[in-house]
Design an enzyme around this catalytic site. Structure first.
Site, PDB file in Angstrom:
ATOM      1  N   ASP A 145      10.405  -8.458   0.819  1.00 41.14           N
ATOM      2  CA  ASP A 145       9.537  -9.644   0.705  1.00 41.14           C
ATOM      3  C   ASP A 145       9.136  -9.946  -0.734  1.00 41.14           C
ATOM      4  OD1 ASP A 145       9.595  -9.524   3.472  1.00 41.14           O
ATOM      5  OD2 ASP A 145       7.603  -8.622   3.644  1.00 41.14           O
TER       6      ASP A 145
ATOM      7  N   ARG B 104      19.565   6.179  -8.934  1.00 39.58           N
ATOM      8  CA  ARG B 104      18.288   6.865  -9.172  1.00 39.58           C
ATOM      9  C   ARG B 104      18.422   8.375  -9.022  1.00 39.58           C
ATOM     10  NH1 ARG B 104      13.979   8.555  -5.652  1.00 39.58           N
ATOM     11  NH2 ARG B 104      15.177   7.898  -3.836  1.00 39.58           N
TER      12      ARG B 104
ATOM     13  N   ALA C   9       2.647   2.780  -5.478  1.00 39.96           N
ATOM     14  CA  ALA C   9       2.391   1.892  -6.611  1.00 39.96           C
ATOM     15  C   ALA C   9       1.181   1.002  -6.339  1.00 39.96           C
ATOM     16  CB  ALA C   9       3.623   1.054  -6.907  1.00 39.96           C
TER      17      ALA C   9
ATOM     18  N   GLU D  21      16.431  19.807  -6.878  1.00 45.28           N
ATOM     19  CA  GLU D  21      17.155  18.776  -6.128  1.00 45.28           C
ATOM     20  C   GLU D  21      18.411  18.380  -6.889  1.00 45.28           C
ATOM     21  OE1 GLU D  21      14.613  15.566  -4.921  1.00 45.28           O
ATOM     22  OE2 GLU D  21      13.537  16.838  -3.519  1.00 45.28           O
TER      23      GLU D  21
ATOM     24  N   HIS E 288      18.987   3.507   1.209  1.00 44.45           N
ATOM     25  CA  HIS E 288      17.800   4.304   0.890  1.00 44.45           C
ATOM     26  C   HIS E 288      16.902   3.679  -0.175  1.00 44.45           C
ATOM     27  CE1 HIS E 288      15.432   7.918   0.702  1.00 44.45           C
ATOM     28  NE2 HIS E 288      15.744   8.148  -0.561  1.00 44.45           N
TER      29      HIS E 288
ATOM     30  N   GLU F 142       9.173   0.359  -6.273  1.00 42.46           N
ATOM     31  CA  GLU F 142      10.558   0.053  -5.916  1.00 42.46           C
ATOM     32  C   GLU F 142      10.889  -1.432  -6.035  1.00 42.46           C
ATOM     33  OE1 GLU F 142      11.891   2.149  -2.449  1.00 42.46           O
ATOM     34  OE2 GLU F 142      13.735   0.964  -2.304  1.00 42.46           O
TER      35      GLU F 142
ATOM     36  N   HIS G 131      21.443   7.198   0.718  1.00 43.28           N
ATOM     37  CA  HIS G 131      21.150   8.629   0.786  1.00 43.28           C
ATOM     38  C   HIS G 131      22.263   9.301   1.576  1.00 43.28           C
ATOM     39  CE1 HIS G 131      19.205  12.448   1.462  1.00 43.28           C
ATOM     40  NE2 HIS G 131      18.315  12.107   0.544  1.00 43.28           N
TER      41      HIS G 131
ATOM     42  N   SER H 196       0.829  -1.213   0.000  1.00 43.29           N
ATOM     43  CA  SER H 196       0.000   0.000   0.000  1.00 43.29           C
ATOM     44  C   SER H 196       0.859   1.256   0.000  1.00 43.29           C
ATOM     45  CB  SER H 196      -0.954  -0.017   1.201  1.00 43.29           C
ATOM     46  OG  SER H 196      -0.228  -0.093   2.408  1.00 43.29           O
TER      47      SER H 196
ATOM     48  N   GLN I 110       9.858  12.966   1.331  1.00 39.67           N
ATOM     49  CA  GLN I 110       9.832  14.374   1.735  1.00 39.67           C
ATOM     50  C   GLN I 110       9.899  15.309   0.538  1.00 39.67           C
ATOM     51  OE1 GLN I 110      13.415  14.587   4.033  1.00 39.67           O
ATOM     52  NE2 GLN I 110      12.538  13.624   5.836  1.00 39.67           N
ATOM     53  N   GLY I 111      10.990  15.140  -0.239  1.00 40.64           N
ATOM     54  CA  GLY I 111      11.331  16.133  -1.272  1.00 40.64           C
ATOM     55  C   GLY I 111      10.216  16.378  -2.258  1.00 40.64           C
TER      56      GLY I 111
ATOM     57  N   SER J 190      11.335   8.289  -7.950  1.00 45.16           N
ATOM     58  CA  SER J 190      10.737   6.990  -7.621  1.00 45.16           C
ATOM     59  C   SER J 190       9.248   7.080  -7.350  1.00 45.16           C
ATOM     60  CB  SER J 190      11.449   6.330  -6.449  1.00 45.16           C
ATOM     61  OG  SER J 190      11.552   7.218  -5.391  1.00 45.16           O
ATOM     62  N   LEU J 191       8.787   8.164  -6.767  1.00 48.10           N
ATOM     63  CA  LEU J 191       7.332   8.294  -6.625  1.00 48.10           C
ATOM     64  C   LEU J 191       6.707   8.303  -8.017  1.00 48.10           C
ATOM     65  CD1 LEU J 191       7.074  11.016  -3.803  1.00 48.10           C
ATOM     66  CD2 LEU J 191       6.578   8.574  -3.591  1.00 48.10           C
TER      67      LEU J 191
ATOM     68  N   ARG K 147      23.363  11.585  -6.210  1.00 45.91           N
ATOM     69  CA  ARG K 147      23.361  11.006  -4.866  1.00 45.91           C
ATOM     70  C   ARG K 147      24.510  10.029  -4.615  1.00 45.91           C
ATOM     71  NH1 ARG K 147      17.255   9.596  -3.399  1.00 45.91           N
ATOM     72  NH2 ARG K 147      16.916  11.804  -3.046  1.00 45.91           N
TER      73      ARG K 147
HETATM   74  C1  LIG Z   1      12.721   8.797   4.025  1.00 48.19           C
HETATM   75  C2  LIG Z   1      12.444   8.638   2.560  1.00 48.19           C
HETATM   76  C3  LIG Z   1      12.291   9.768   1.761  1.00 48.19           C
HETATM   77  C4  LIG Z   1      12.035   9.638   0.395  1.00 48.19           C
HETATM   78  N1  LIG Z   1      11.823  10.760  -0.364  1.00 48.19           N
HETATM   79  C5  LIG Z   1      11.461  10.603  -1.669  1.00 48.19           C
HETATM   80  C6  LIG Z   1      11.103  11.734  -2.445  1.00 48.19           C
HETATM   81  O1  LIG Z   1      11.090  12.859  -1.970  1.00 48.19           O
HETATM   82  N2  LIG Z   1      10.748  11.523  -3.751  1.00 48.19           N
HETATM   83  C7  LIG Z   1      10.741  10.285  -4.317  1.00 48.19           C
HETATM   84  O2  LIG Z   1      10.418  10.161  -5.512  1.00 48.19           O
HETATM   85  N3  LIG Z   1      11.067   9.194  -3.582  1.00 48.19           N
HETATM   86  C8  LIG Z   1      11.409   9.326  -2.281  1.00 48.19           C
HETATM   87  N4  LIG Z   1      11.711   8.220  -1.549  1.00 48.19           N
HETATM   88  C9  LIG Z   1      11.620   6.902  -2.167  1.00 48.19           C
HETATM   89  C10 LIG Z   1      10.144   6.547  -2.328  1.00 48.19           C
HETATM   90  O3  LIG Z   1       9.435   6.971  -1.202  1.00 48.19           O
HETATM   91  C11 LIG Z   1       9.942   5.050  -2.503  1.00 48.19           C
HETATM   92  O4  LIG Z   1      10.847   4.515  -3.410  1.00 48.19           O
HETATM   93  C12 LIG Z   1       8.536   4.807  -3.010  1.00 48.19           C
HETATM   94  O5  LIG Z   1       7.621   5.429  -2.140  1.00 48.19           O
HETATM   95  C13 LIG Z   1       8.267   3.329  -3.109  1.00 48.19           C
HETATM   96  O6  LIG Z   1       6.895   3.159  -3.328  1.00 48.19           O
HETATM   97  P1  LIG Z   1       6.319   1.702  -3.474  1.00 48.19           P
HETATM   98  O7  LIG Z   1       4.859   1.837  -3.675  1.00 48.19           O
HETATM   99  O8  LIG Z   1       7.086   0.956  -4.484  1.00 48.19           O
HETATM  100  O9  LIG Z   1       6.664   0.977  -2.085  1.00 48.19           O
HETATM  101  P2  LIG Z   1       6.398   1.434  -0.593  1.00 48.19           P
HETATM  102  O10 LIG Z   1       5.910   2.796  -0.486  1.00 48.19           O
HETATM  103  O11 LIG Z   1       7.600   1.083   0.187  1.00 48.19           O
HETATM  104  O12 LIG Z   1       5.228   0.457  -0.155  1.00 48.19           O
HETATM  105  C14 LIG Z   1       5.443  -0.925  -0.026  1.00 48.19           C
HETATM  106  C15 LIG Z   1       4.223  -1.525   0.634  1.00 48.19           C
HETATM  107  O13 LIG Z   1       4.281  -2.944   0.587  1.00 48.19           O
HETATM  108  C16 LIG Z   1       3.915  -3.465   1.847  1.00 48.19           C
HETATM  109  N5  LIG Z   1       4.529  -4.784   1.965  1.00 48.19           N
HETATM  110  C17 LIG Z   1       5.849  -5.080   1.913  1.00 48.19           C
HETATM  111  N6  LIG Z   1       6.014  -6.408   2.045  1.00 48.19           N
HETATM  112  C18 LIG Z   1       4.780  -6.960   2.182  1.00 48.19           C
HETATM  113  C19 LIG Z   1       4.298  -8.277   2.366  1.00 48.19           C
HETATM  114  N7  LIG Z   1       5.124  -9.337   2.496  1.00 48.19           N
HETATM  115  N8  LIG Z   1       2.962  -8.484   2.464  1.00 48.19           N
HETATM  116  C20 LIG Z   1       2.107  -7.439   2.385  1.00 48.19           C
HETATM  117  N9  LIG Z   1       2.519  -6.149   2.221  1.00 48.19           N
HETATM  118  C21 LIG Z   1       3.830  -5.927   2.118  1.00 48.19           C
HETATM  119  C22 LIG Z   1       4.437  -2.435   2.826  1.00 48.19           C
HETATM  120  O14 LIG Z   1       3.813  -2.561   4.073  1.00 48.19           O
HETATM  121  C23 LIG Z   1       4.070  -1.154   2.097  1.00 48.19           C
HETATM  122  O15 LIG Z   1       2.728  -0.825   2.328  1.00 48.19           O
HETATM  123  C24 LIG Z   1      11.960   8.343  -0.181  1.00 48.19           C
HETATM  124  C25 LIG Z   1      12.113   7.211   0.622  1.00 48.19           C
HETATM  125  C26 LIG Z   1      12.347   7.352   1.979  1.00 48.19           C
HETATM  126  C27 LIG Z   1      12.494   6.117   2.806  1.00 48.19           C
END
Ligand SMILES: Cc1cc2nc3c(=O)[nH]c(=O)nc-3n(C[C@H](O)[C@H](O)[C@H](O)COP(=O)(O)OP(=O)(O)OC[C@H]3O[C@@H](n4cnc5c(N)ncnc54)[C@H](O)[C@@H]3O)c2cc1C
Length: 615
Positions: free
Chosen positions: A260, A428, A42, A147, A393, A417, A281, A39, A74-75, A433-434, A325
């Site tokens: 996972d 990256r 993506a 950035e 990161h 991710e 980072h 959640s 954040q950014g 990544s968002l 980075r």
């Molecule tokens: C502190 C921080 C700051 C950042 N700042 C930026 C920014 O400014 N701009 C930017 O573009 N990117 C930023 N990033 C990177 C970006 O936030 C992430 O790469 C991106 O949000 C990943 O999105 P996602 O949907 O792929 O995964 P996530 O947002 O990590 O979500 C993964 C989900 O999968 C769930 N999950 C995992 N394993 C399981 C399982 N086995 N069973 C069920 N659920 C599971 C988790 O609970 C979570 O809900 C930042 C990251 C961090 C940590």
């Protein structure tokens, strides 16, 4: 132990009941069933679009909906929205060029083009779901941040530095608006909603353990929920489980980032690519628990100093603090080593210059979240330096996908991710990544509809499609049969999917983190990587604790499986890093420190479990 049958499988809704606009198609008695795991941006966005297309969606997430890396971003989110909304001189082409350059020439140019050209449609969709970006006080236009390694200000943000939390909450609202119920986890009521066409059934605290397969296709997931192990079938599974920062001692990631999705896909036989590229980072606060100080702070003018107050980054790169980075993180590590501070030292982020230049109150107004956090930790960053160090990161590597989220396994899609689309190459670009989560989740959902219904007509997001449109989406899952595979066959003698007894390597996860940080962190060399491989192999060979857990409780425990997953992802990373003997982007080998050019670079390091290793 017999897995309980999923209680929500939505076989009961017919196409006629579902209505023509719901994705019900002739010849199908039920709507398309899609399981989305995760959640973050993506998973949430993919679930919303899939439901809008008429699918019956089940969203599993291992914590509560808001728990993700996304919520911490954040950014902001990078995007060039057209000449009327861009910084002077900025363009989609410039965004593409910056992404390719930051990726050390290793990105997939086609994927980067998709990312940057399609950004506009998905940002508009996000806004239509209710997200309001910060605006410039004088012009009223969307405010654009700068950035590192971006040639123009193009970072959209919300609440100053709360972009991820705002995106997450907007998308959660959109999910809940299409959802009959949110299952609160152990002890909660059983699902109230049957999971009909166009709806999303949400399971919080549902931990995906494994993907299930039949006849070479992924056809569902096995998961822990409400104290029991369950099996849920679907036409397609979209993995959006995020990264694996928990592999390292210090990370910006929340504790759900345990790899996972990559580990489960690997065990099911999916191809994993570019695992050696892990981004650190540069500026995580060097305090217990850490806290990331966004790149946008350096974009606003903050500089890095050593313990003598010397601003060292200009010695390492012409762009100094605004270099990519990987360069900044590596320069910090090299500078600490050169000055004798070693692994115990830290450097300092000087944001006082920003406050002095922009006026009192600027830092608190522009970065309210960071301001609150650092003050809570006892730092007044308007007048004192912040101690910082690089922290794990973002994982550029992941499950290999094509441009439509298809993995090498039919029925399995990956976005965000967890996927390796090729957009980030070896490093990256900040705030991409968002955006990747949005663009490729939407593309994955489009591909699911194209693959199963042979149409995308039921989707009302075709405005976001690329030029090749639905026809271009209708391709088969990528075939990596002829690719050379790294020697990671020793990796998982991990037990089979349906095994009655779970066996797990017996080791302490803190030891794994320490090993990975010292041997496969910002600076690496052959000897360290060999040592890491040997240690990981020996942990993989030792088994015991999971058998114990199952004997006691009748089922494996989440923490145990996460531990196993971290060992698997660490093994993949180290195997790929040993294979790549030269330095490239975030993969820096001090025994071969000169950066390779794209031409010198070896082919993508892809890996797939060997059949003989699967039990
Ligand atoms: C502190 C921080 C700051 C950042 N700042 C930026 C920014 O400014 N701009 C930017 O573009 N990117 C930023 N990033 C990177 C970006 O936030 C992430 O790469 C991106 O949000 C990943 O999105 P996602 O949907 O792929 O995964 P996530 O947002 O990590 O979500 C993964 C989900 O999968 C769930 N999950 C995992 N394993 C399981 C399982 N086995 N069973 C069920 N659920 C599971 C988790 O609970 C979570 O809900 C930042 C990251 C961090 C940590």
């Amino acid at each position: 132990m017999t897995a309980a049958r999923d209680r929500t499988a939505a076989h009961s809704v017919t196409a006629a009941e579902a209505g023509p606009e719901t994705g019900g198609v002739p010849g199908r008695e039920a709507p398309l069933r899609i399981i989305v795991v995760g959640s973050g941006i993506a998973g949430l966005y993919g679930a919303v679009l899939a439901a809008e297309g008429g699918a019956s969606v089940t969203l599993l997430t291992k914590g509560i909906l808001s728990q993700s890396n996304t919520g911490f971003a954040q950014g902001g989110i990078s995007a060039v929205l057209g000449s009327d909304h861009a910084a002077p001189g900025d363009s989609v082409e410039a965004h593409i060029a910056d992404t390719l350059k930051a990726g050390a020439g290793y990105c997939d140019p086609a994927a980067v083009r998709v990312l940057c050209t399609e950004a506009k449609g998905d940002i508009a969709r996000l806004e239509s779901l209710g997200l309001v970006f910060d605006t410039d006080a004088s012009s009223g236009a969307r405010a654009l941040g700068l950035e590192a390694a971006h040639s123009a200000a193009r970072i959209l943000h919300v609440g100053g530095d709360s972009t991820g939390a705002a995106i997450s909450s907007t998308l959660i609202d959109a999910v809940l608006a299409r959802s009959g119920s949110v299952e609160p986890g152990p002890g909660g009521p059983s699902p109230r909603h049957p999971g009909g066409a166009g709806t999303i059934t949400v399971f919080e605290h549902a931990f995906m353990m494994e993907l299930t397969t039949a006849a070479g296709r992924v056809n569902g997931v096995r998961y822990l929920w409400d104290g029991a192990e369950h099996l849920m079938e679907a036409d397609a599974v979209l993995l959006a489980t995020g990264g694996a920062g928990e592999m390292f001692e210090t990370t910006t990631n929340p504790d759900v980032a345990t790899g996972d999705g990559v580990a489960a896909a690997w065990r099911a036989g999916a191809v994993v690519a570019d695992a050696e590229f892990f981004q650190f980072h540069p500026t995580a606060l060097a305090v217990p628990g850490s806290f990331m100080i966004s790149e946008a702070v350096r974009g606003a003018g903050a500089v890095l100093r050593d313990d003598r107050g010397y601003r060292f980054m200009p010695d390492y790169h012409a762009d100094a603090e605004l270099a990519p980075r990987d360069v900044v993180a590596r320069s910090i590590a090299l500078h600490l080593s050169a000055t004798g501070a070693g692994t115990k030292g830290c450097v300092y982020l000087d944001a006082t210059v920003v406050e002095a230049e922009q006026g009192a109150g600027y830092l608190a107004a522009r970065f309210p979240g960071i301001d609150t956090a650092v003050r809570g930790l006892g730092f007044d960053w308007t007048c004192e330096f912040l101690p910082v160090l690089p922290a794990a990161h973002y994982w550029m590597g992941g499950i290999a996908t094509d441009l439509h989220g298809r993995t090498s396994l039919p029925g399995l899609f990956a976005a965000g991710e967890v996927a390796c689309t090729g957009v980030h190459g070896a490093n990256r670009l900040a705030s991409n990544s968002l955006l990747e989560g949005l663009v490729f989740a939407r593309r994955s959902v489009t591909a699911v509809f194209a693959d199963f219904l042979h149409t995308t007509d039921c989707l009302d997001f075709t405005d976001c499609l690329d030029d090749d449109g639905p026809a271009g989406v209708a391709r088969s899952h990528p075939n990596y049969e002829n690719e050379s595979l790294p020697a990671v066959h020793a990796l998982p003698p991990l037990q089979a999917l349906q095994a009655e007894v779970w066996t797990l390597p017996d080791f302490d996860v803190l030891d794994l983190r320490s090993l990975m940080s010292s041997c496969a962190g910002v600076l690496r060399d052959g000897a360290g990587l060999d040592l890491a491989a040997k240690q990981l192999d020996s942990w993989m060979a030792a088994t015991g604790s999971m058998t114990h857990a199952r004997a006691q409780t009748g089922q494996p425990e989440q923490k145990e499986i996460e531990r196993r997953n971290l060992l698997t992802t660490a093994g993949l990373l180290v195997a790929a890093a040993r294979r790549r003997s030269g330095s490239l982007g975030a993969h820096y080998r001090s025994d071969s420190s000169e950066q390779q050019s794209a031409e010198q670079t070896c082919r993508p390091t892809i890996a797939r479990i060997k059949e003989s290793s699967r039990s």
